[in-house]
Design an enzyme around this catalytic site. Structure first.
Site, PDB file in Angstrom:
ATOM      1  N   LYS A  10      17.805  28.526  26.991  1.00 31.71           N
ATOM      2  CA  LYS A  10      16.936  27.483  26.434  1.00 31.71           C
ATOM      3  C   LYS A  10      15.499  27.585  26.935  1.00 31.71           C
ATOM      4  O   LYS A  10      15.209  28.239  27.938  1.00 31.71           O
ATOM      5  CB  LYS A  10      17.545  26.101  26.706  1.00 31.71           C
ATOM      6  CG  LYS A  10      18.740  25.840  25.778  1.00 31.71           C
ATOM      7  CD  LYS A  10      19.305  24.449  25.884  1.00 31.71           C
ATOM      8  CE  LYS A  10      20.465  24.316  24.874  1.00 31.71           C
ATOM      9  NZ  LYS A  10      21.127  23.007  24.942  1.00 31.71           N
ATOM     10  N   ARG A  38      28.228  26.179  29.096  1.00 32.27           N
ATOM     11  CA  ARG A  38      28.251  26.724  27.726  1.00 32.27           C
ATOM     12  C   ARG A  38      27.264  27.875  27.673  1.00 32.27           C
ATOM     13  O   ARG A  38      26.063  27.679  27.795  1.00 32.27           O
ATOM     14  CB  ARG A  38      27.873  25.609  26.754  1.00 32.27           C
ATOM     15  CG  ARG A  38      27.829  26.005  25.289  1.00 32.27           C
ATOM     16  CD  ARG A  38      27.480  24.772  24.451  1.00 32.27           C
ATOM     17  NE  ARG A  38      27.323  25.073  23.049  1.00 32.27           N
ATOM     18  CZ  ARG A  38      26.206  25.559  22.509  1.00 32.27           C
ATOM     19  NH1 ARG A  38      25.155  25.787  23.257  1.00 32.27           N
ATOM     20  NH2 ARG A  38      26.146  25.803  21.224  1.00 32.27           N
TER      21      ARG A  38
HETATM   22  C1  7PM Z   1      18.908  26.359  17.859  1.00 23.84           C
HETATM   23  C2  7PM Z   1      18.521  25.356  18.739  1.00 23.84           C
HETATM   24  C3  7PM Z   1      20.168  26.879  17.893  1.00 23.84           C
HETATM   25  C4  7PM Z   1      19.414  24.866  19.646  1.00 23.84           C
HETATM   26  C5  7PM Z   1      21.042  26.418  18.826  1.00 23.84           C
HETATM   27  C6  7PM Z   1      20.659  25.410  19.685  1.00 23.84           C
HETATM   28  C7  7PM Z   1      24.240  22.236  22.909  1.00 23.84           C
HETATM   29  C8  7PM Z   1      25.348  22.177  22.090  1.00 23.84           C
HETATM   30  C9  7PM Z   1      23.796  23.342  21.140  1.00 23.84           C
HETATM   31  C10 7PM Z   1      24.263  21.564  24.165  1.00 23.84           C
HETATM   32  C11 7PM Z   1      26.477  20.870  23.583  1.00 23.84           C
HETATM   33  C12 7PM Z   1      21.886  25.997  21.687  1.00 23.84           C
HETATM   34  C13 7PM Z   1      21.573  24.889  20.720  1.00 23.84           C
HETATM   35  N1  7PM Z   1      23.298  22.997  22.315  1.00 23.84           N
HETATM   36  N2  7PM Z   1      26.463  21.502  22.413  1.00 23.84           N
HETATM   37  N3  7PM Z   1      25.064  22.857  20.974  1.00 23.84           N
HETATM   38  N4  7PM Z   1      25.417  20.900  24.448  1.00 23.84           N
HETATM   39  N5  7PM Z   1      27.567  20.183  23.946  1.00 23.84           N
HETATM   40  O1  7PM Z   1      20.967  26.307  22.471  1.00 23.84           O
HETATM   41  O2  7PM Z   1      23.318  21.542  24.945  1.00 23.84           O
HETATM   42  O3  7PM Z   1      22.956  26.595  21.653  1.00 23.84           O
HETATM   43  S1  7PM Z   1      23.015  24.248  19.938  1.00 23.84           S
END
Ligand code: 7PM
Length: 283
Positions: free
Chosen positions: A225, A260
């Site tokens: 991130k 994750r």
């Molecule tokens: C674009 C922007 C694509 C952000 C994907 C993302 C989380 C999640 C995501 C989290 C939980 C990513 C995010 N982030 N589920 N799903 N917690 N529980 O970086 O922080 O994967 S999507």
């Protein structure tokens, strides 16, 4: 410390006594760090197999891109992306599968296809979500977000980010309990990057033990991130592997039960070192 959480569904139990790795499987054409790579069931399956071989305990399948500014995905489109991947991975491996969705209809179909955890960045905020979770009796991950995905990074603001995230998560957990979701089905997640400045994210990371003290298992999800880019200057999300591992190891040392991650092998090495230390120091 002595508390030991579990995730249970359909007579199967995953112990959270040692920290677990959730491997990220995006089935979207536009996810920010591995966009478009896994956009068909066979490739999704191959990537899931690789992550399981590297030590993933659960595969998180997401078909809605939550990237700030991303286009909305219809329910049918989400079903078409997610369900074939869930079916194939479940049929071939029988592994734990979570689905990253906010839609009750998507999780209902996903559970029929073999999924066993509902991971919701909207903390079951959509209509009918809480009652669907209770009816399915499926473990749920409730995540904090300020605002909506499209606009959440425009001007995030908190008076006290730790208290506000805690309050939100507890209120969502209470809402679930009131609707008949069992306490042991609930996990919490601070939602790194979801309506938060880099400083907000690091404040949360530094106080993660307070979130762990709320009485539910905690998931930490900061893989690749932008908060990591802010600290390291590394622009390409794919190059943020060591930073992700560092953030997840800090999380686990503060009490997180699950992380994750995109980069499962690197994460597993760090958690193995942590486990060896714990083993040596147990009374
Ligand atoms: C674009 C922007 C694509 C952000 C994907 C993302 C989380 C999640 C995501 C989290 C939980 C990513 C995010 N982030 N589920 N799903 N917690 N529980 O970086 O922080 O994967 S999507």
């Amino acid at each position: 410390m002595a508390v030991s959480y579990t995730l249970s569904f359909n007579g199967r139990t995953l112990s959270l006594a040692t920290p677990r790795i959730m491997g990220i499987l995006n089935v979207t054409p536009d996810s920010f760090s591995d966009g478009g790579l896994w956009n068909d069931p066979d490739r999704a399956f191959a990537h899931a197999l690789k992550m399981l071989g590297e030590g993933a305990d659960i595969i998180d399948i997401g078909g809605e891109s939550t990237r700030p500014g991303a286009r909305e995905v219809s329910e049918q489109e989400e079903l078409d992306r997610v369900i074939p991947a869930v079916e194939k991975i479940w049929r071939e491996t029988g592994c734990w599968i979570s689905v990253d969705t906010s839609r009750p209809e998507v999780i209902r179909e996903a559970v029929k296809a073999g999924a066993s955890v509902w991971n919701d960045i909207r903390a079951l905020g959509l209509e009918g979500a809480v009652s669907a979770a209770a009816a399915l009796d499926v473990p749920v991950i409730l995540m904090h977000m300020q605002g909506k995905p499209r606009t959440m990074q425009q001007a995030p603001h908190y008076d006290d980010v730790v208290s506000e995230v805690k309050e939100f998560l507890l209120s969502r957990a209470t809402c679930c309990l009131d609707a008949g979701v069992r306490r042991e089905r609930i996990m919490l997640d601070p939602g790194f990057g979801f309506g938060k400045s880099a400083e907000d994210n690091y404040t949360l990371l530094g106080h993660l033990e307070e979130l762990c003290a709320l009485g539910y298992p905690l998931l930490s999800a900061l893989s690749r991130k932008s908060m990591l880019g802010a600290a390291t200057g590394v622009k390409d999300p794919k190059e943020r592997v060591s930073a992700s591992v560092a953030g997840h190891l800090i999380s686990v040392m503060k009490g997180a039960c699950m992380v994750r991650a995109h980069d499962v092998a690197a994460t597993k090495q760090a958690l193995d070192v942590y486990a060896a230390m714990r083993q040596a120091c147990k009374d």
